[in-house]
Design a protein around this motif. Structure first.
Motif, PDB file in Angstrom:
ATOM      1  N   GLN A 234      -4.681 -10.354   2.862  1.00 40.90           N
ATOM      2  CA  GLN A 234      -3.716 -11.170   3.591  1.00 40.90           C
ATOM      3  C   GLN A 234      -3.899 -11.015   5.094  1.00 40.90           C
ATOM      4  N   MET A 235      -4.174  -9.796   5.538  1.00 40.08           N
ATOM      5  CA  MET A 235      -4.406  -9.548   6.967  1.00 40.08           C
ATOM      6  C   MET A 235      -5.613 -10.357   7.434  1.00 40.08           C
ATOM      7  N   VAL A 236      -6.670 -10.331   6.650  1.00 42.26           N
ATOM      8  CA  VAL A 236      -7.883 -11.060   7.023  1.00 42.26           C
ATOM      9  C   VAL A 236      -7.595 -12.558   7.082  1.00 42.26           C
ATOM     10  N   GLU A 237      -6.868 -13.076   6.110  1.00 41.00           N
ATOM     11  CA  GLU A 237      -6.550 -14.506   6.103  1.00 41.00           C
ATOM     12  C   GLU A 237      -5.697 -14.902   7.306  1.00 41.00           C
ATOM     13  N   ARG A 238      -4.751 -14.041   7.677  1.00 41.67           N
ATOM     14  CA  ARG A 238      -3.882 -14.350   8.821  1.00 41.67           C
ATOM     15  C   ARG A 238      -4.666 -14.451  10.121  1.00 41.67           C
ATOM     16  N   VAL A 239      -5.680 -13.637  10.259  1.00 38.31           N
ATOM     17  CA  VAL A 239      -6.359 -13.567  11.546  1.00 38.31           C
ATOM     18  C   VAL A 239      -7.729 -14.243  11.561  1.00 38.31           C
ATOM     19  N   ARG A 240      -8.134 -14.792  10.437  1.00 38.11           N
ATOM     20  CA  ARG A 240      -9.470 -15.406  10.347  1.00 38.11           C
ATOM     21  C   ARG A 240      -9.697 -16.449  11.451  1.00 38.11           C
ATOM     22  N   ASN A 241      -8.677 -17.234  11.738  1.00 37.38           N
ATOM     23  CA  ASN A 241      -8.811 -18.273  12.760  1.00 37.38           C
ATOM     24  C   ASN A 241      -8.371 -17.802  14.143  1.00 37.38           C
ATOM     25  N   LEU A 242      -7.967 -16.554  14.249  1.00 39.03           N
ATOM     26  CA  LEU A 242      -7.472 -16.022  15.520  1.00 39.03           C
ATOM     27  C   LEU A 242      -8.153 -14.695  15.878  1.00 39.03           C
TER      28      LEU A 242
ATOM     29  N   ALA B  97      -4.399 -10.545  15.832  1.00 41.21           N
ATOM     30  CA  ALA B  97      -5.387  -9.848  15.013  1.00 41.21           C
ATOM     31  C   ALA B  97      -5.202  -8.344  15.108  1.00 41.21           C
ATOM     32  N   VAL B  98      -4.967  -7.854  16.298  1.00 37.61           N
ATOM     33  CA  VAL B  98      -4.773  -6.415  16.497  1.00 37.61           C
ATOM     34  C   VAL B  98      -3.504  -5.954  15.790  1.00 37.61           C
ATOM     35  N   VAL B  99      -2.434  -6.706  15.926  1.00 37.65           N
ATOM     36  CA  VAL B  99      -1.161  -6.339  15.287  1.00 37.65           C
ATOM     37  C   VAL B  99      -1.308  -6.332  13.763  1.00 37.65           C
ATOM     38  N   ALA B 100      -1.982  -7.325  13.213  1.00 35.83           N
ATOM     39  CA  ALA B 100      -2.166  -7.389  11.761  1.00 35.83           C
ATOM     40  C   ALA B 100      -2.964  -6.180  11.267  1.00 35.83           C
ATOM     41  N   GLU B 101      -4.021  -5.830  11.981  1.00 35.17           N
ATOM     42  CA  GLU B 101      -4.824  -4.675  11.598  1.00 35.17           C
ATOM     43  C   GLU B 101      -4.003  -3.387  11.707  1.00 35.17           C
ATOM     44  N   GLU B 102      -3.221  -3.262  12.757  1.00 37.36           N
ATOM     45  CA  GLU B 102      -2.383  -2.067  12.923  1.00 37.36           C
ATOM     46  C   GLU B 102      -1.308  -1.989  11.837  1.00 37.36           C
ATOM     47  N   PHE B 103      -0.791  -3.132  11.413  1.00 35.63           N
ATOM     48  CA  PHE B 103       0.183  -3.147  10.331  1.00 35.63           C
ATOM     49  C   PHE B 103      -0.425  -2.545   9.069  1.00 35.63           C
ATOM     50  N   VAL B 104      -1.617  -2.984   8.719  1.00 29.99           N
ATOM     51  CA  VAL B 104      -2.268  -2.469   7.511  1.00 29.99           C
ATOM     52  C   VAL B 104      -2.558  -0.980   7.662  1.00 29.99           C
ATOM     53  N   ARG B 105      -3.013  -0.556   8.835  1.00 31.89           N
ATOM     54  CA  ARG B 105      -3.265   0.874   9.052  1.00 31.89           C
ATOM     55  C   ARG B 105      -1.980   1.687   8.900  1.00 31.89           C
ATOM     56  N   GLY B 106      -0.884   1.180   9.430  1.00 31.43           N
ATOM     57  CA  GLY B 106       0.399   1.866   9.298  1.00 31.43           C
ATOM     58  C   GLY B 106       0.852   1.939   7.850  1.00 31.43           C
TER      59      GLY B 106
ATOM     60  N   GLN C   3     -11.301   5.474   2.149  1.00 32.94           N
ATOM     61  CA  GLN C   3     -12.008   4.304   1.626  1.00 32.94           C
ATOM     62  C   GLN C   3     -11.280   3.015   2.003  1.00 32.94           C
ATOM     63  N   LEU C   4      -9.960   3.004   1.846  1.00 33.77           N
ATOM     64  CA  LEU C   4      -9.192   1.802   2.173  1.00 33.77           C
ATOM     65  C   LEU C   4      -9.172   1.535   3.678  1.00 33.77           C
ATOM     66  N   MET C   5      -9.166   2.583   4.484  1.00 29.18           N
ATOM     67  CA  MET C   5      -9.253   2.395   5.937  1.00 29.18           C
ATOM     68  C   MET C   5     -10.604   1.773   6.298  1.00 29.18           C
ATOM     69  N   ASP C   6     -11.670   2.255   5.658  1.00 28.60           N
ATOM     70  CA  ASP C   6     -12.991   1.665   5.892  1.00 28.60           C
ATOM     71  C   ASP C   6     -13.012   0.199   5.479  1.00 28.60           C
ATOM     72  N   GLU C   7     -12.401  -0.110   4.340  1.00 32.37           N
ATOM     73  CA  GLU C   7     -12.340  -1.497   3.888  1.00 32.37           C
ATOM     74  C   GLU C   7     -11.558  -2.354   4.889  1.00 32.37           C
ATOM     75  N   THR C   8     -10.496  -1.788   5.437  1.00 30.92           N
ATOM     76  CA  THR C   8      -9.703  -2.512   6.434  1.00 30.92           C
ATOM     77  C   THR C   8     -10.545  -2.801   7.676  1.00 30.92           C
ATOM     78  N   MET C   9     -11.265  -1.797   8.148  1.00 31.01           N
ATOM     79  CA  MET C   9     -12.103  -1.975   9.345  1.00 31.01           C
ATOM     80  C   MET C   9     -13.185  -3.025   9.090  1.00 31.01           C
ATOM     81  N   THR C  10     -13.813  -2.963   7.919  1.00 29.94           N
ATOM     82  CA  THR C  10     -14.861  -3.923   7.580  1.00 29.94           C
ATOM     83  C   THR C  10     -14.288  -5.335   7.477  1.00 29.94           C
ATOM     84  N   ALA C  11     -13.146  -5.445   6.813  1.00 40.03           N
ATOM     85  CA  ALA C  11     -12.515  -6.767   6.655  1.00 40.03           C
ATOM     86  C   ALA C  11     -12.087  -7.340   7.988  1.00 40.03           C
ATOM     87  N   ALA C  12     -11.594  -6.481   8.869  1.00 39.68           N
ATOM     88  CA  ALA C  12     -11.129  -6.958  10.176  1.00 39.68           C
ATOM     89  C   ALA C  12     -12.277  -7.485  11.019  1.00 39.68           C
ATOM     90  N   LYS C  13     -13.454  -6.949  10.804  1.00 41.34           N
ATOM     91  CA  LYS C  13     -14.626  -7.379  11.586  1.00 41.34           C
ATOM     92  C   LYS C  13     -15.327  -8.584  10.995  1.00 41.34           C
TER      93      LYS C  13
END
Length: 75
Positions: free
Chosen positions: A23-31, A37-46, A64-74
């Motif tokens: 969901q985070m990736v979908e929210r920020v894909r166009n932004l 994008a930063v807020v969405a990524e920080e939300f998932v990290r929190g 592992q999930l933090m790595d997946e978050t970082m990869t997805a965010a990029k």
């Protein structure tokens, strides 16, 4: 207070976390590269950190999930 049993690294919980990452990736894909994008990524990290703190995730699963978050965010 009654005791409840919890399962660390519960597969249903992991699926829910991965859904949040998607969901985070979908929210920020166009932004990309925006405050949103930063807020969405920080939300998932929190979210992940809270699950770790409550011992719902093991440290290994959290990493592992933090790595997946970082990869997805990029992506």
């Amino acid at each position: 207070m009654p005791l409840i049993q919890i399962e660390q690294d519960n597969p249903e919980l992991i699926a829910q976390v991965r859904s949040q990452i998607e969901q985070m990736v979908e929210r920020v894909r166009n932004l990309p590269n925006t405050v949103i994008a930063v807020v969405a990524e920080e939300f998932v990290r929190g979210y992940l950190s809270a699950l770790l703190e409550q011992r719902l995730l093991s440290v290994e699963q959290w990493k592992q999930l933090m790595d997946e978050t970082m990869t997805a965010a990029k992506s």
